[in-house]
Design a protein around this motif. Structure first.
Motif, PDB file in Angstrom:
ATOM      1  N   TRP A   1      -3.046   3.926 -15.580  1.00  0.00           N
ATOM      2  CA  TRP A   1      -3.523   5.292 -15.381  1.00  0.00           C
ATOM      3  C   TRP A   1      -4.021   5.481 -13.955  1.00  0.00           C
ATOM      4  O   TRP A   1      -3.750   6.507 -13.319  1.00  0.00           O
ATOM      5  N   ARG A   2      -4.730   4.479 -13.411  1.00  0.00           N
ATOM      6  CA  ARG A   2      -5.219   4.569 -12.032  1.00  0.00           C
ATOM      7  C   ARG A   2      -4.092   4.368 -11.029  1.00  0.00           C
ATOM      8  O   ARG A   2      -4.049   5.008  -9.975  1.00  0.00           O
ATOM      9  N   LEU A   3      -3.157   3.471 -11.367  1.00  0.00           N
ATOM     10  CA  LEU A   3      -2.094   3.124 -10.422  1.00  0.00           C
ATOM     11  C   LEU A   3      -1.113   4.276 -10.227  1.00  0.00           C
ATOM     12  O   LEU A   3      -0.498   4.393  -9.159  1.00  0.00           O
ATOM     13  N   ARG A   4      -0.973   5.142 -11.225  1.00  0.00           N
ATOM     14  CA  ARG A   4       0.002   6.230 -11.127  1.00  0.00           C
ATOM     15  C   ARG A   4      -0.371   7.247 -10.051  1.00  0.00           C
ATOM     16  O   ARG A   4       0.470   8.058  -9.645  1.00  0.00           O
ATOM     17  N   ARG A   5      -1.617   7.218  -9.574  1.00  0.00           N
ATOM     18  CA  ARG A   5      -2.030   8.148  -8.522  1.00  0.00           C
ATOM     19  C   ARG A   5      -1.360   7.826  -7.191  1.00  0.00           C
ATOM     20  O   ARG A   5      -1.134   8.724  -6.388  1.00  0.00           O
ATOM     21  N   SER A   6      -1.043   6.550  -6.980  1.00  0.00           N
ATOM     22  CA  SER A   6      -0.444   6.138  -5.703  1.00  0.00           C
ATOM     23  C   SER A   6       0.999   5.652  -5.855  1.00  0.00           C
ATOM     24  O   SER A   6       1.670   5.434  -4.847  1.00  0.00           O
ATOM     25  N   HIS A   7       1.470   5.466  -7.075  1.00  0.00           N
ATOM     26  CA  HIS A   7       2.840   4.991  -7.289  1.00  0.00           C
ATOM     27  C   HIS A   7       3.458   5.735  -8.471  1.00  0.00           C
ATOM     28  O   HIS A   7       2.746   6.261  -9.340  1.00  0.00           O
ATOM     29  N   LEU A   8       4.778   5.764  -8.482  1.00  0.00           N
ATOM     30  CA  LEU A   8       5.521   6.296  -9.626  1.00  0.00           C
ATOM     31  C   LEU A   8       5.930   5.116 -10.499  1.00  0.00           C
ATOM     32  O   LEU A   8       6.497   4.136 -10.004  1.00  0.00           O
ATOM     33  N   LEU A   9       5.631   5.193 -11.794  1.00  0.00           N
ATOM     34  CA  LEU A   9       5.793   4.049 -12.694  1.00  0.00           C
ATOM     35  C   LEU A   9       6.896   4.302 -13.716  1.00  0.00           C
ATOM     36  O   LEU A   9       7.034   5.409 -14.247  1.00  0.00           O
ATOM     37  N   LEU A  10       7.680   3.252 -13.970  1.00  0.00           N
ATOM     38  CA  LEU A  10       8.697   3.269 -15.026  1.00  0.00           C
ATOM     39  C   LEU A  10       8.611   1.938 -15.758  1.00  0.00           C
ATOM     40  O   LEU A  10       8.848   0.876 -15.172  1.00  0.00           O
ATOM     41  N   LEU A  11       8.238   1.976 -17.044  1.00  0.00           N
ATOM     42  CA  LEU A  11       8.093   0.778 -17.861  1.00  0.00           C
ATOM     43  C   LEU A  11       9.304   0.647 -18.771  1.00  0.00           C
ATOM     44  O   LEU A  11       9.674   1.600 -19.459  1.00  0.00           O
ATOM     45  N   LEU A  12       9.885  -0.542 -18.785  1.00  0.00           N
ATOM     46  CA  LEU A  12      11.088  -0.789 -19.574  1.00  0.00           C
ATOM     47  C   LEU A  12      10.858  -1.922 -20.557  1.00  0.00           C
ATOM     48  O   LEU A  12      10.170  -2.895 -20.245  1.00  0.00           O
ATOM     49  N   SER A  13      11.465  -1.777 -21.726  1.00  0.00           N
ATOM     50  CA  SER A  13      11.384  -2.821 -22.744  1.00  0.00           C
ATOM     51  C   SER A  13      12.696  -2.850 -23.509  1.00  0.00           C
ATOM     52  O   SER A  13      13.334  -1.812 -23.717  1.00  0.00           O
TER      53      SER A  13
ATOM     54  N   LYS B   1       0.806  -1.211   0.000  1.00  0.00           N
ATOM     55  CA  LYS B   1       0.000   0.000   0.000  1.00  0.00           C
ATOM     56  C   LYS B   1       0.843   1.267   0.000  1.00  0.00           C
ATOM     57  O   LYS B   1       0.380   2.325  -0.421  1.00  0.00           O
ATOM     58  N   ARG B   2       2.099   1.145   0.440  1.00  0.00           N
ATOM     59  CA  ARG B   2       2.950   2.325   0.529  1.00  0.00           C
ATOM     60  C   ARG B   2       3.383   2.779  -0.863  1.00  0.00           C
ATOM     61  O   ARG B   2       3.639   1.951  -1.740  1.00  0.00           O
ATOM     62  N   ARG B   3       3.489   4.083  -1.043  1.00  0.00           N
ATOM     63  CA  ARG B   3       3.902   4.644  -2.325  1.00  0.00           C
ATOM     64  C   ARG B   3       5.320   4.175  -2.658  1.00  0.00           C
ATOM     65  O   ARG B   3       6.210   4.155  -1.800  1.00  0.00           O
ATOM     66  N   SER B   4       5.546   3.786  -3.912  1.00  0.00           N
ATOM     67  CA  SER B   4       6.855   3.288  -4.315  1.00  0.00           C
ATOM     68  C   SER B   4       7.097   3.606  -5.781  1.00  0.00           C
ATOM     69  O   SER B   4       6.181   3.983  -6.515  1.00  0.00           O
ATOM     70  N   LEU B   5       8.346   3.452  -6.166  1.00  0.00           N
ATOM     71  CA  LEU B   5       8.718   3.511  -7.581  1.00  0.00           C
ATOM     72  C   LEU B   5       8.626   2.093  -8.133  1.00  0.00           C
ATOM     73  O   LEU B   5       9.366   1.207  -7.707  1.00  0.00           O
ATOM     74  N   ILE B   6       7.720   1.863  -9.070  1.00  0.00           N
ATOM     75  CA  ILE B   6       7.525   0.554  -9.679  1.00  0.00           C
ATOM     76  C   ILE B   6       8.255   0.527 -11.019  1.00  0.00           C
ATOM     77  O   ILE B   6       7.936   1.311 -11.920  1.00  0.00           O
ATOM     78  N   VAL B   7       9.231  -0.349 -11.144  1.00  0.00           N
ATOM     79  CA  VAL B   7       9.991  -0.508 -12.376  1.00  0.00           C
ATOM     80  C   VAL B   7       9.610  -1.859 -12.978  1.00  0.00           C
ATOM     81  O   VAL B   7       9.903  -2.906 -12.395  1.00  0.00           O
ATOM     82  N   LEU B   8       8.967  -1.824 -14.124  1.00  0.00           N
ATOM     83  CA  LEU B   8       8.466  -3.038 -14.766  1.00  0.00           C
ATOM     84  C   LEU B   8       9.348  -3.390 -15.958  1.00  0.00           C
ATOM     85  O   LEU B   8       9.427  -2.625 -16.922  1.00  0.00           O
ATOM     86  N   PHE B   9      10.039  -4.535 -15.857  1.00  0.00           N
ATOM     87  CA  PHE B   9      10.840  -5.057 -16.971  1.00  0.00           C
ATOM     88  C   PHE B   9       9.965  -6.036 -17.755  1.00  0.00           C
ATOM     89  O   PHE B   9       9.622  -7.110 -17.249  1.00  0.00           O
ATOM     90  N   SER B  10       9.626  -5.687 -18.972  1.00  0.00           N
ATOM     91  CA  SER B  10       8.781  -6.554 -19.787  1.00  0.00           C
ATOM     92  C   SER B  10       9.148  -6.361 -21.257  1.00  0.00           C
ATOM     93  O   SER B  10      10.219  -5.833 -21.584  1.00  0.00           O
ATOM     94  N   ASP B  11       8.252  -6.768 -22.129  1.00  0.00           N
ATOM     95  CA  ASP B  11       8.449  -6.619 -23.568  1.00  0.00           C
ATOM     96  C   ASP B  11       7.372  -5.697 -24.115  1.00  0.00           C
ATOM     97  O   ASP B  11       6.216  -5.744 -23.681  1.00  0.00           O
ATOM     98  N   MET B  12       7.744  -4.877 -25.079  1.00  0.00           N
ATOM     99  CA  MET B  12       6.809  -3.896 -25.611  1.00  0.00           C
ATOM    100  C   MET B  12       5.562  -4.550 -26.201  1.00  0.00           C
ATOM    101  O   MET B  12       4.459  -3.983 -26.127  1.00  0.00           O
TER     102      MET B  12
END
Length: 456
Positions: free
Chosen positions: A372-384, A347-358
């Motif tokens: 879009w909803r998740l970015r309100r409580s977390h900072l998102l970084l998507l990697l491919s 539940k705590r705010r965090s930086l989420i780094v997602l390693f996946s494929d485009m």
């Protein structure tokens, strides 16, 4: 009444045990002598003594074979113990030592092979003469896949004094070895005492001096901010001193690793999953040394492993143990399920780094709305990882209609990827499509940039 296949195959299993595991085989010397016997018999037949020479020669060879068998040590007189480290890095050269014990009281000519997994390099058989009671031999190999591997047996062949026959023995010697990802960048960073972060020989970003938390007082150097000069400390030491600040510690970094079908594709001799695990562990090492907490979630069509947030470099070992044997599944991954699971666990705010494929980002219809909803409580970084083949086809020359069609499709896929990036960036979500050789460099730089801006 029929018998089971196990009972019927027992004589055959015994035959295999006798021939392949504890059998006696002719040596090269024995084969040469048999060939010479045929030549002697042929020469004797010309003089009318063919049968006599044939039987005489073979009788002498039989007596020599019996003497050789008699002088051949029993398998119980020879023992072997393997010594190898508990873990190694993928692709790193590994030395395996084997201690041989000879209780027969005579020198023994031997050949030794180890029961190496198929993903390991297979060296030549270890050969030599076992003269002493205890002797150490070794060979080098390397593991080319991550995971936990078992070495079960040592295969030994040894000869008698006359060296006409050699006996083979299968010595039980079960040991396990862990093959970790390439942790060169992780160890290099942890051992570095510099004020800069070096990855793959490149100085990627100075450790940030901005922030609100006081860290230390040190001597002023060129390019330091004059506003942070500590005049009291400068007066006491008679040298210009400055305050050093750092971003607030204790933030949470959450790493998500996609283990689906697309992550099993090979790039530059490694799979995408191998490359992302190495980059993720380097990022974790940097974050832990910066004083932040790190959590990790691996998924494919289901949740494979989850490590709750932890701090300190001891936590890095927990992360390595959790991911070193991860393998890609031959199924489509479900990042939406992983993000929903993470939202329930953390539940705590965090930086989420997602390693996946485009391709997974593009094919998952509901992913964009959930991000879009998740970015309100977390900072998102998507990697491919960028597709080098797609880049090559999009720039190829159109010499005929077939190449023109392939180039048009490649450019269409490339535009789809760029459109997704622009859409996510407009929603405040950073998406990076990175070449494999720049993945670690870029993800660590992005994390340090976020820390310096106090964006988390």
């Amino acid at each position: 009444m029929t018998t089971s296949s196990t009972k019927r195959s027992r004589p055959f299993r015994s035959l295999v045990n006798r021939l392949l595991e504890n059998g006696v085989l002719p040596t090269k010397r024995m084969i040469i002598l048999l060939g010479c016997g045929a030549a002697v018999a042929a020469a004797g037949s010309l003089a009318g003594l063919g049968y006599a020479l044939f039987w005489m020669y073979n009788a002498l060879l039989l007596l020599a074979s019996i003497a050789d068998w008699y002088t051949m040590p029993r398998a119980k007189k020879i023992a072997a113990v393997r010594r190898l480290p508990e873990q190694t890095d993928i692709g790193q050269e590994l030395t395996v030592s084997i201690e041989l014990e000879n209780h027969s009281g005579q020198p023994i000519l031997f050949r030794l092979r180890d029961d190496l997994p198929i993903s390991f390099d297979r060296p030549e058989a270890v050969e030599g003469i076992l003269k002493q009671k205890y002797e150490m031999v070794s060979y080098t190999t390397r593991g080319n896949e991550r995971g936990l591997f078992t070495l079960s047996y040592l295969y030994l062949r040894y000869q008698g004094k006359i060296r006409l026959w050699e006996k083979q023995a299968k010595i039980p010697c079960e040991q396990k070895i862990k093959v970790y990802p390439d942790l060169t960048a992780v160890r290099g960073y942890l051992q570095s005492l510099q004020d800069s972060l070096i990855v793959d020989g490149k100085k990627i970003l100075l450790r940030t001096r901005s922030g609100t938390e006081f860290h230390a007082i040190r001597e002023y150097v060129q390019d330091d901010d004059p506003r942070y000069i500590n005049w009291s400390a400068s007066a006491r030491s008679r040298r210009l001193m400055t305050n050093q600040y750092r971003p607030e510690q204790g933030k949470v970094l959450t790493i998500l690793l996609d283990c689906g079908r697309m992550m099993g594709v090979e790039l530059e001799g490694k799979t995408k999953l191998d490359l992302t695990i190495e980059s993720a562990l380097t990022l974790a090492a940097v974050a832990l040394k910066q004083g932040d907490q790190v959590a990790l979630l691996a998924f494919s069509h289901e949740i494979k492993t989850y490590v709750p947030p932890g701090r300190g470099l001891a936590h890095l070992h927990t992360l390595v143990e959790a991911v070193y044997d991860l393998q890609s599944d031959f199924v489509e991954s479900n990042p939406l399920q992983a993000l929903e699971y993470l939202h329930r666990q953390q539940k705590r705010r965090s930086l989420i780094v997602l390693f996946s494929d485009m391709e997974n980002y593009l094919l998952e219809d509901q992913l964009g709305a959930y991000l879009w909803r998740l970015r309100r409580s977390h900072l998102l970084l998507l990697l491919s990882l960028a597709d080098p083949l797609l880049h090559e086809w999009s720039r190829t020359e159109t010499k005929d209609s077939r190449l023109a069609y392939i180039k048009a499709l490649a450019q269409r896929f490339w535009l789809d990827r760029k459109a997704f990036q622009q859409k996510m960036i407009g929603a405040g979500i950073q998406v990076l499509d990175i070449p494999a050789d720049q993945l670690t460099l870029t993800v660590v730089n992005s994390y340090l940039d976020i820390k310096s801006r106090e964006a988390l």
